[in-house]
Design a protein around this motif. Structure first.
Motif, PDB file in Angstrom:
ATOM      1  N   PHE A  24      29.936 -16.039  12.958  1.00 22.41           N
ATOM      2  CA  PHE A  24      28.695 -15.093  12.481  1.00 22.41           C
ATOM      3  C   PHE A  24      29.243 -14.049  11.429  1.00 22.41           C
ATOM      4  CE2 PHE A  24      27.645 -16.370  17.019  1.00 22.41           C
ATOM      5  CZ  PHE A  24      26.379 -16.827  16.627  1.00 22.41           C
ATOM      6  N   PHE A  25      30.338 -14.413  10.768  1.00 23.51           N
ATOM      7  CA  PHE A  25      31.128 -13.585   9.894  1.00 23.51           C
ATOM      8  C   PHE A  25      29.799 -13.178   8.801  1.00 23.51           C
ATOM      9  CE2 PHE A  25      32.901 -13.102   5.576  1.00 23.51           C
ATOM     10  CZ  PHE A  25      33.969 -12.166   5.590  1.00 23.51           C
ATOM     11  N   HIS A  26      29.712 -11.812   8.329  1.00 24.65           N
ATOM     12  CA  HIS A  26      28.810 -11.302   7.534  1.00 24.65           C
ATOM     13  C   HIS A  26      27.515 -11.357   7.794  1.00 24.65           C
ATOM     14  CE1 HIS A  26      27.894  -9.330   3.617  1.00 24.65           C
ATOM     15  NE2 HIS A  26      27.468 -10.511   3.173  1.00 24.65           N
ATOM     16  N   CYS A  27      27.175 -11.373   8.960  1.00 21.85           N
ATOM     17  CA  CYS A  27      25.509 -11.354   9.251  1.00 21.85           C
ATOM     18  C   CYS A  27      25.197  -9.916   9.381  1.00 21.85           C
ATOM     19  CB  CYS A  27      25.525 -11.881  10.912  1.00 21.85           C
ATOM     20  SG  CYS A  27      25.795 -13.699  10.725  1.00 21.85           S
ATOM     21  N   SER A  28      24.951  -9.548   8.280  1.00 22.77           N
ATOM     22  CA  SER A  28      24.906  -7.913   7.910  1.00 22.77           C
ATOM     23  C   SER A  28      23.792  -7.265   8.714  1.00 22.77           C
ATOM     24  CB  SER A  28      25.268  -7.506   6.540  1.00 22.77           C
ATOM     25  OG  SER A  28      24.139  -8.282   5.758  1.00 22.77           O
ATOM     26  N   ALA A  29      22.701  -7.899   8.895  1.00 19.59           N
ATOM     27  CA  ALA A  29      21.722  -7.259   9.539  1.00 19.59           C
ATOM     28  C   ALA A  29      21.385  -7.669  11.148  1.00 19.59           C
ATOM     29  CB  ALA A  29      20.410  -7.785   8.979  1.00 19.59           C
TER      30      ALA A  29
END
Length: 258
Positions: free
Chosen positions: A177-182
Motif C-alpha cells: 500500500f505504498f503511497h496510498c496518500s489518501a
C-alpha cells in the motif's frame, strides 16, 4: 451491412495505403500492417464481452486498450493473467466473477479511471502490482480466501481511503500500500503474521493503525512518512523488532485491546 471479414479487409487496405504498400507484401510489411491493426483496436475498443467457456485471460490480452470502458467476464474464467488489463485508462469498474482464483501481476495496473472493483471470495492470490496506480479506486475489501497481498499490489492508489482485509490473509507484502496518500482507515485481521518493508510508507493521511497480536514481523520503513500518531499493538513491547517501524512521531500502545 459489411461483414467482419470485409471490415478487416477495408482496414488493412487503409493501412497499406497509409504506409504506401502495394502489390505483394514482404514479411516486414505484413508485421507493420498487423501492428498497426492492433494499435487501432487498442485505441478504439470500448466494450468487451468475453464468451462463456473461456477459462483464462492471458498475458497482456487487453493491455493498452485505452478506450475500453466496460468488460464482462464470464463465470468460467479462473485466471486473470499478467498485465491482462494494464493501462486500460478508461475502464471504470470491474466485477470479477466467483470462479476466479488468481489475479496476476499488474493485471489492472495503471487503470487510472477504475473506481470500483469487486474481489470475490474465490480469489486466493493477488499478484505483484495487481492494482498499482489505480488512482481513482476509493475502497477495497480483500477477502479471507486470499493468503498474500502481493508486493506493490495497491501501490500509488492515491484515491484509496479505506482498506478492509478479512481474516485468512497471512501476509501483507513489501510496498503493498505504498503511497496510498489518501488512506485513512485500514483493518488488519488477526490472521496476519507479517507486514512487509514499506507496506504503508507514504500513507500521509493515516493517523492510527491497530496491529493484531498475530503479527510477528514488521519490515523496515513499514510506516515511514505517514502521519501516524498512534499505533495500537496487540503484542508486548519487544515482541516485534524494529519499532516504531518508520513512524517516528507515533506513540506505540503495547498489549492494546482496541
Amino acid at each position: 451491412m459489411m461483414s467482419i471479414s470485409g471490415k478487416l479487409t477495408a482496414i488493412a487496405d487503409q493501412i497499406r495505403t497509409h504506409y504506401g504498400i502495394s502489390g505483394n507484401m514482404s514479411i516486414a510489411d505484413m508485421i507493420r500492417v498487423i501492428n498497426a491493426g492492433k494499435s487501432l483496436i487498442d485505441r478504439t475498443l470500448t466494450s468487451v464481452t468475453i464468451p462463456g467457456g473461456v477459462t483464462s485471460i492471458g498475458t497482456s490480452t487487453f493491455q493498452d486498450c485505452t478506450a475500453l470502458t466496460s468488460v464482462t467476464i464470464p463465470n468460467s474464467v479462473t485466471t486473470i493473467g499478467t498485465r491482462a488489463f494494464q493501462n486500460c485508462t478508461a475502464l471504470t469498474s470491474v466485477t470479477i466473477p466467483s470462479g476466479v482464483t488468481s489475479i496476476g501481476d499488474s493485471a489492472f495496473g495503471s487503470c487510472s479511471a477504475l473506481t470500483s472493483v469487486t474481489i470475490p471470495a474465490s480469489v486466493t492470490s493477488i499478484g505483484s502490482g495487481a492494482f498499482w496506480g489505480c488512482s481513482s479506486l476509493t475502497s477495497i475489501t480483500i477477502p479471507g480466501s486470499v493468503t498474500t497481498v502481493g508486493d506493490n499490489a495497491f501501490q500509488s492508489c492515491i484515491g484509496l481511503t479505506s482498506v478492509t482485509i478479512l481474516g485468512g490473509v497471512t501476509s501483507i507484502e513489501n510496498y503493498a500500500f505504498f503511497h496510498c496518500s489518501a488512506l485513512t482507515s485500514v483493518t488488519i485481521p488477526d490472521s496476519v503474521t507479517s507486514i512487509g518493508d514499506s507496506a504503508f510508507q507514504n500513507c500521509t493521511a493515516l493517523t492510527s493503525i491497530t496491529i493484531p497480536a498475530s503479527v510477528t514481523s514488521i519490515g523496515q520503513n513499514a510506516f515511514t512518512n505517514s502521519t501516524l500518531t498512534d499505533i495500537y499493538c496487540g503484542f508486548a513491547e519487544g515482541a516485534v523488532s524494529g519499532a516504531p517501524w518508520g513512524a517516528a512521531n507515533a506513540t506505540i500502545h503495547y498489549n492494546a485491546t482496541t
